[in-house]
Design an enzyme around this catalytic site. Structure first.
Site, PDB file in Angstrom:
ATOM      1  N   LYS A   1    -104.605  -8.540  -3.940  1.00 54.18           N
ATOM      2  CA  LYS A   1    -104.934  -8.320  -2.489  1.00 54.18           C
ATOM      3  C   LYS A   1    -105.411  -7.038  -2.320  1.00 54.18           C
ATOM      4  O   LYS A   1    -105.329  -5.977  -1.752  1.00 54.18           O
ATOM      5  CB  LYS A   1    -103.412  -8.198  -1.577  1.00 54.18           C
ATOM      6  CG  LYS A   1    -103.759  -8.273  -0.093  1.00 54.18           C
ATOM      7  CD  LYS A   1    -104.374  -9.641   0.473  1.00 54.18           C
ATOM      8  CE  LYS A   1    -104.475  -9.390   1.886  1.00 54.18           C
ATOM      9  NZ  LYS A   1    -105.503 -10.808   2.382  1.00 54.18           N
TER      10      LYS A   1
ATOM     11  N   ASP B   1     -92.433 -19.287  -6.489  1.00 47.54           N
ATOM     12  CA  ASP B   1     -91.530 -20.181  -5.686  1.00 47.54           C
ATOM     13  C   ASP B   1     -92.234 -21.224  -5.183  1.00 47.54           C
ATOM     14  O   ASP B   1     -91.819 -22.498  -5.046  1.00 47.54           O
ATOM     15  CB  ASP B   1     -90.771 -19.526  -4.570  1.00 47.54           C
ATOM     16  CG  ASP B   1     -89.333 -19.205  -5.007  1.00 47.54           C
ATOM     17  OD1 ASP B   1     -89.341 -19.084  -6.026  1.00 47.54           O
ATOM     18  OD2 ASP B   1     -88.543 -19.219  -4.228  1.00 47.54           O
TER      19      ASP B   1
ATOM     20  N   TYR C   1     -91.593  -3.874  -8.322  1.00 49.64           N
ATOM     21  CA  TYR C   1     -90.278  -4.056  -8.774  1.00 49.64           C
ATOM     22  C   TYR C   1     -89.992  -2.567  -9.679  1.00 49.64           C
ATOM     23  O   TYR C   1     -88.796  -2.693 -10.158  1.00 49.64           O
ATOM     24  CB  TYR C   1     -90.042  -5.201  -9.663  1.00 49.64           C
ATOM     25  CG  TYR C   1     -89.789  -6.558  -8.944  1.00 49.64           C
ATOM     26  CD1 TYR C   1     -90.687  -7.001  -8.051  1.00 49.64           C
ATOM     27  CD2 TYR C   1     -88.674  -7.248  -9.392  1.00 49.64           C
ATOM     28  CE1 TYR C   1     -90.371  -8.315  -7.301  1.00 49.64           C
ATOM     29  CE2 TYR C   1     -88.316  -8.623  -8.730  1.00 49.64           C
ATOM     30  CZ  TYR C   1     -89.379  -9.071  -7.757  1.00 49.64           C
ATOM     31  OH  TYR C   1     -89.065 -10.209  -7.090  1.00 49.64           O
TER      32      TYR C   1
ATOM     33  N   ASP D   1    -103.523 -14.511  -0.587  1.00 50.93           N
ATOM     34  CA  ASP D   1    -103.187 -15.603   0.572  1.00 50.93           C
ATOM     35  C   ASP D   1    -104.126 -16.659   0.173  1.00 50.93           C
ATOM     36  O   ASP D   1    -103.779 -17.730   0.448  1.00 50.93           O
ATOM     37  CB  ASP D   1    -103.639 -14.745   1.727  1.00 50.93           C
ATOM     38  CG  ASP D   1    -104.959 -13.872   1.697  1.00 50.93           C
ATOM     39  OD1 ASP D   1    -105.330 -13.861   0.661  1.00 50.93           O
ATOM     40  OD2 ASP D   1    -105.449 -13.441   2.758  1.00 50.93           O
TER      41      ASP D   1
ATOM     42  N   ASP E   1     -93.874 -13.464  -8.132  1.00 55.74           N
ATOM     43  CA  ASP E   1     -92.616 -14.007  -7.922  1.00 55.74           C
ATOM     44  C   ASP E   1     -92.644 -15.111  -6.524  1.00 55.74           C
ATOM     45  O   ASP E   1     -92.196 -16.143  -6.673  1.00 55.74           O
ATOM     46  CB  ASP E   1     -91.526 -12.978  -7.330  1.00 55.74           C
ATOM     47  CG  ASP E   1     -90.270 -13.515  -7.092  1.00 55.74           C
ATOM     48  OD1 ASP E   1     -89.486 -14.178  -8.059  1.00 55.74           O
ATOM     49  OD2 ASP E   1     -89.516 -13.282  -6.097  1.00 55.74           O
TER      50      ASP E   1
HETATM   51  N1  GGG Z   1     -82.416 -17.502 -12.546  1.00 59.58           N
HETATM   52  C1  GGG Z   1     -82.329 -16.060 -12.295  1.00 59.58           C
HETATM   53  C2  GGG Z   1     -82.057 -15.763 -10.894  1.00 59.58           C
HETATM   54  O1  GGG Z   1     -80.927 -15.404 -10.359  1.00 59.58           O
HETATM   55  N2  GGG Z   1     -83.089 -15.369  -9.937  1.00 59.58           N
HETATM   56  C3  GGG Z   1     -83.280 -15.194  -8.709  1.00 59.58           C
HETATM   57  C4  GGG Z   1     -83.856 -14.175  -8.387  1.00 59.58           C
HETATM   58  O2  GGG Z   1     -84.033 -13.722  -7.161  1.00 59.58           O
HETATM   59  N3  GGG Z   1     -84.505 -13.248  -9.174  1.00 59.58           N
HETATM   60  C5  GGG Z   1     -85.078 -12.117  -9.145  1.00 59.58           C
HETATM   61  C6  GGG Z   1     -86.630 -12.119  -9.546  1.00 59.58           C
HETATM   62  O3  GGG Z   1     -86.850 -12.788 -10.419  1.00 59.58           O
HETATM   63  O4  GGG Z   1     -87.400 -11.527  -9.107  1.00 59.58           O
END
Ligand code: GGG
Length: 347
Positions: A185, A246, A135, A218, A242
């Protein structure tokens, strides 16, 4: 009476009602525990961008600096502002400027939430590096729009950045069940990720009481689905963290339950608390988004402020509500009904 100054950045889409709902719960917790939360609301968002040409004012970072903490909703409204513009214009600059290098994301099932795995008993704390790595924003494009176009995006891993996030992960593992999974990785990415692995091995010498296991991402993705109960603390780079969180959100029942804290462990600047989810344009005006992720993030904020009793009370109230089946299935209950159930349980 102690008063904490909190900057509220509701942002876009469901971020606005989620912050409003969480704020009622946090204020009530403050009243019950003898402290006050004083909110200053900032309208920084994609709407703000459309009006001003920027996601926040040029002095936005300095405006936020004196606050005790920031509570953020969601950023992004792709129909109006490209996602890369909104993210790099608000959320990422705050994380970087305030050295919020540790992004903490807990993944466990709340009572009453079934989750897609039909499995209980996991309690994972993901630690995502939050200021560099994939990032970093280093790169560019040349020969744009021509057949010779080239796009380069460089992941940056510094010794300082990798060491501090790994040490943070080891400390968290030491304070929990003593297990750290370090995710890379390094078979494919032979510079940055081999560096991360080497740093993990070197720092592990300072933590003989922590059992550290390296995983490729992975394999970690598969493990989080097949055997999440074997995991304790998981530390990963910015992008890997990130993505894995999820997945973590999915196994805990959905993004409506996934909380996060962007922590500056040195406390040299405010930390920021936000749900993992984004602005959810598809349900933004339906009043059915789940505020639990933002309420839980708010509880993490109270804990960071030193109000452990209030934080625990908020989580007890959330769990009392979900144990009654409130907010446990997507779209089943309205936002205000879920927030009211938590308020009621809080007393
Ligand atoms: N809750 C904050 C938000 O909008 N997150 C969505 C998002 O894509 N964030 C980028 C990240 O955390 O990498």
């Amino acid at each position: 009476m102690t008063t904490y100054r909190i900057a509220l950045i509701p942002g876009d889409g469901i971020g606005v009602p989620m912050v409003d709902a969480a704020w009622t719960v946090l204020e009530r917790a403050g009243a019950r525990h003898g402290f006050q939360l004083s909110a200053t609301r900032f309208p920084w968002s994609c709407d703000f961008y459309r009006e001003t040409g920027a996601m926040m004012p040029a002095d936005g970072i300095e405006t936020l600096r004196p606050f005790d903490a920031i509570l953020l909703g969601a950023v992004g409204w792709p129909a109006a502002v490209p996602d890369a513009v909104s993210l790099h214009g608000l959320l990422l600059p705050i994380r970087k400027a305030f050295r919020q290098y540790a992004n903490i994301r807990p993944h466990r099932l709340l009572p009453g939430v079934e989750g897609p795995l039909r499995k209980e008993g996991f309690d994972i704390l993901c630690i995502r590096e939050n200021t560099e790595g994939e990032y970093s924003g280093a790169g560019g494009r040349v020969h744009v729009g021509t057949p010779d176009e080239v796009a380069v995006e460089t992941a940056i891993f510094t010794r300082v950045g990798v060491e501090r996030i790994l040490r943070f992960g080891f400390e968290q593992a030491r304070a929990r069940r003593g297990k750290l999974a370090s995710v890379t990785k390094s078979n494919a990415q032979k510079h940055t990720m081999v560096f991360w692995d080497e740093m993990t091995t070197a720092i592990a010498a300072d933590y003989p009481d922590v059992e550290v296991t390296p995983y490729h991402i992975d394999a970690m993705a598969a493990r989080m689905v097949m055997a999440p109960e074997t995991l304790d603390v998981v530390v990963a780079s910015n992008l890997f963290g990130d993505i894995l969180t999820d997945l973590g959100a999915a196994i805990q029942g959905g993004l409506g339950f996934a909380a996060s804290a962007n922590i500056n462990p040195d406390r040299t600047a405010p930390s920021m608390f936000e749900p993992v989810h984004g602005s959810a344009p598809d349900i933004a005006h339906l009043g059915i988004a789940n505020p639990i992720a933002t309420i839980w993030s708010g509880a993490m904020m109270l804990e960071h402020l030193g109000e452990q009793g209030a934080a625990a009370d908020v989580m007890r109230a959330v769990e009392a509500a979900t144990a009654r089946g409130i907010g446990t299935r997507p779209g089943q209950d309205r936002t205000d009904a879920i927030a009211n159930a938590v308020l009621q349980a809080l007393g």
